[in-house]
Design an enzyme around this catalytic site. Structure first.
Site, PDB file in Angstrom:
ATOM      1  N   ASP A 165      -9.149 -23.256   8.048  1.00  0.00           N
ATOM      2  CA  ASP A 165      -7.790 -23.317   7.527  1.00  0.00           C
ATOM      3  C   ASP A 165      -6.848 -23.816   8.617  1.00  0.00           C
ATOM      4  O   ASP A 165      -7.198 -23.821   9.806  1.00  0.00           O
ATOM      5  CB  ASP A 165      -7.343 -21.958   6.997  1.00  0.00           C
ATOM      6  CG  ASP A 165      -7.397 -20.859   8.054  1.00  0.00           C
ATOM      7  OD1 ASP A 165      -8.383 -20.830   8.831  1.00  0.00           O
ATOM      8  OD2 ASP A 165      -6.472 -20.027   8.124  1.00  0.00           O
TER       9      ASP A 165
ATOM     10  N   GLU B 173      -7.987 -17.631   8.878  1.00  0.00           N
ATOM     11  CA  GLU B 173      -7.654 -17.185  10.240  1.00  0.00           C
ATOM     12  C   GLU B 173      -6.157 -17.301  10.525  1.00  0.00           C
ATOM     13  O   GLU B 173      -5.556 -16.402  11.112  1.00  0.00           O
ATOM     14  CB  GLU B 173      -8.439 -18.007  11.259  1.00  0.00           C
ATOM     15  CG  GLU B 173      -8.379 -17.454  12.687  1.00  0.00           C
ATOM     16  CD  GLU B 173      -7.204 -17.933  13.493  1.00  0.00           C
ATOM     17  OE1 GLU B 173      -6.920 -17.341  14.553  1.00  0.00           O
ATOM     18  OE2 GLU B 173      -6.532 -18.908  13.093  1.00  0.00           O
TER      19      GLU B 173
END
Length: 508
Positions: free
Chosen positions: A135, A200
């Protein structure tokens, strides 16, 4: 620089390093030298293909910060693409469903799966597990990007794009290093595992619970864990990271009432919450950066002579660092003092005030309730609970002296412990040897002033060696506009991982 010239320079540098390492000299070659030479040549020959794969990954808008369906769909697409890539290596891949995430506004969004992949289960070989995330932070060209953030664009050997260095490039470098052995029909010297997540940047939702659940299954055979989610401290010299600071984030609220006041009607006849709060925040740290909370330094581990030598050896041009930071003057004058106050001493930062008037123009309002926000970066061997108690007692003492009729409340919504590794662990020694092989120099041994919770989570739950092996240069701009990874870092990073596999197999 023309991309072809850049590739020629990369190949020439690799050849010179091989020569320097003795691979073509008359002296006896080191073990695996012939294989390393073939791996490096293979990686150089296929570097355009590796860049193309990174371009395909960067094109996916896997933004985990903005809670909207479009980006969640992109996250799921990113995880599917990564799973396919891992299966292409021959890995067994488990895509773990994590359910949904409840947002403060009441909506619910699905959490992208975490990928658990494994390749090889030979009990004679060490098992190395790589953690990465796919991400990214939000990015729009109008925010100041020179190029489309989701179109990987090469300029003078720099690959610009959101996620290029944080963290898609390093994840792909690991995958390509594994693949290189297969392409050459060579047996991997280690068993490989991957844990890849897609949240994350948003706090690794549900990750810790999964690690705890899998500690006696997926992680039971893991010997070493490698994270490549940070940067060098130099533009050209590689580094190994052995520590990160923790973080205690505080909120202190001062309240008179829920409504604001008009200063012409109430100014001068009450204790103003903003005045109380400014006094509280002003009592936390002095102009030299010294934290004024009593006892806060009592738990800080003493500086050792060995550690001093590590700081002295680090390659940091202080003037260049200051200029790049666009700061007129730092609080400290030497490289060693700057690095120690970034890494091994705690720092206190004041972040903002909620409830105060902060728009342009004049407004004669007295806020009825304000909340100050600040954090303390923690270092070994500071304890989150002890720090929370020290800060709370200090603020209560300062507030008591003001004899205010307002109400004060202190909370610590985030408390993350620091992480420190043993630089004499087998995998740190293996990584040093691999860096010498690929780059021809000793790495900087560095810490990171920020907080990367996953390292401490792995260390505490799995209780195996955790190492941070960064690939990106200090100017890669993770989280900011014009994020990039240098082609050289990306391709040499693939070689570094391949060399690391061989070294850890020899030393284990």
């Amino acid at each position: 620089m023309d991309p072809k010239l850049g590739r020629m320079a990369s190949s020439l540098l690799a050849l010179l390093l091989l020569l320097e390492g003795g691979m073509f000299s008359s002296s006896p070659p080191p073990p695996h030298s012939g294989l390393l030479e073939r791996l490096f040549q293979h990686i150089d020959l296929h570097q355009d293909e590796f860049v193309q794969t990174l371009k395909e990954w960067v094109a996916i808008e896997s933004d985990s910060i903005q809670p909207v369906p479009h980006f969640r769909q992109e996250l799921f697409r990113m995880m599917t693409m990564a799973a396919d890539k891992l299966r292409g290596l021959g890995a067994r891949v488990d895509s773990v469903d994590l359910g949904s995430q409840q947002l403060p506004d009441g909506q619910s969004l699905p959490i992208p799966p975490i990928l658990l992949a494994e390749l090889g289960n030979d009990p004679r070989k060490p098992t190395v597990c790589f953690y990465g995330h796919l991400d990214v932070q939000p990015a729009q060209q109008e925010d100041g990007w020179r190029t489309d953030p989701y179109t990987l664009t090469e300029v003078d050997g720099k690959l610009y794009g959101r996620g290029a260095t944080d963290n898609k490039g390093p994840v792909l470098a690991w995958i390509h290093a594994v693949r290189a052995f297969g392409d050459l029909e060579q047996d991997l010297p280690v068993n490989i595992k991957f844990i890849l997540e897609g949240m994350e940047e948003a706090g690794s939702v549900a990750l810790e619970e999964l690690v705890e659940r899998e500690k006696d299954r997926f992680f039971s055979s893991v010997d070493y864990i490698v994270i490549s989610d940070n940067l060098w401290i130099s533009q050209k010299k590689p580094a190994l990271t052995y520590g990160t600071r923790g973080n205690s984030y505080f909120m202190v609220e001062v309240k008179c009432r829920d409504q604001d006041f008009h200063s012409g009607t109430f100014g001068g006849i009450l204790n103003e919450p903003m005045a109380d709060l400014v006094a509280l925040l002003g009592s936390l740290v002095d102009s030299s950066g010294h934290i004024l909370v009593p006892g806060i330094y009592d738990q800080v581990s003493p500086l050792t002579e060995e550690e001093k030598r590590l700081y002295e050896a680090i390659d940091l041009d202080l003037e260049e660092y200051r200029n790049n930071s666009q700061v007129e003057k730092f609080l400290f004058d030497t490289k060693e003092e700057i690095l120690m106050h970034l890494w091994r001493y705690p720092s206190l930062s004041i972040h903002g005030i909620e409830g105060a008037f902060d728009e342009a123009g004049a407004k004669t309002v007295i806020p009825g309730r304000v909340t100050g926000k600040f954090s303390i970066r923690l270092v070994p061997h500071m304890n989150v609970s002890v720090v929370e108690k020290q800060v709370t007692q200090h603020l209560e003492a300062i507030f008591s002296k003001r004899n205010s009729s307002n109400q004060m409340a202190v909370s610590m919504p985030i408390g993350l412990h620091p992480w420190i590794a043993n630089i004499n662990d087998t995998q740190y020694l293996a990584a040093k040897r691999a860096i010498r092989t690929v780059f021809g120099i000793e790495p900087d041994m560095i810490q990171d002033g920020s907080t990367i919770p996953i390292a401490k989570i792995f260390q505490d739950i799995i209780q195996k060696s955790v190492m941070m092996l960064p690939l990106g240069a200090v100017d890669d701009g993770e989280h900011s506009q014009n994020e990039k990874i240098n082609r050289w870092n990306y391709i040499e990073g693939i070689k570094l991982f391949a060399a690391f596999f061989l070294e850890i197999a020899k030393l284990h």
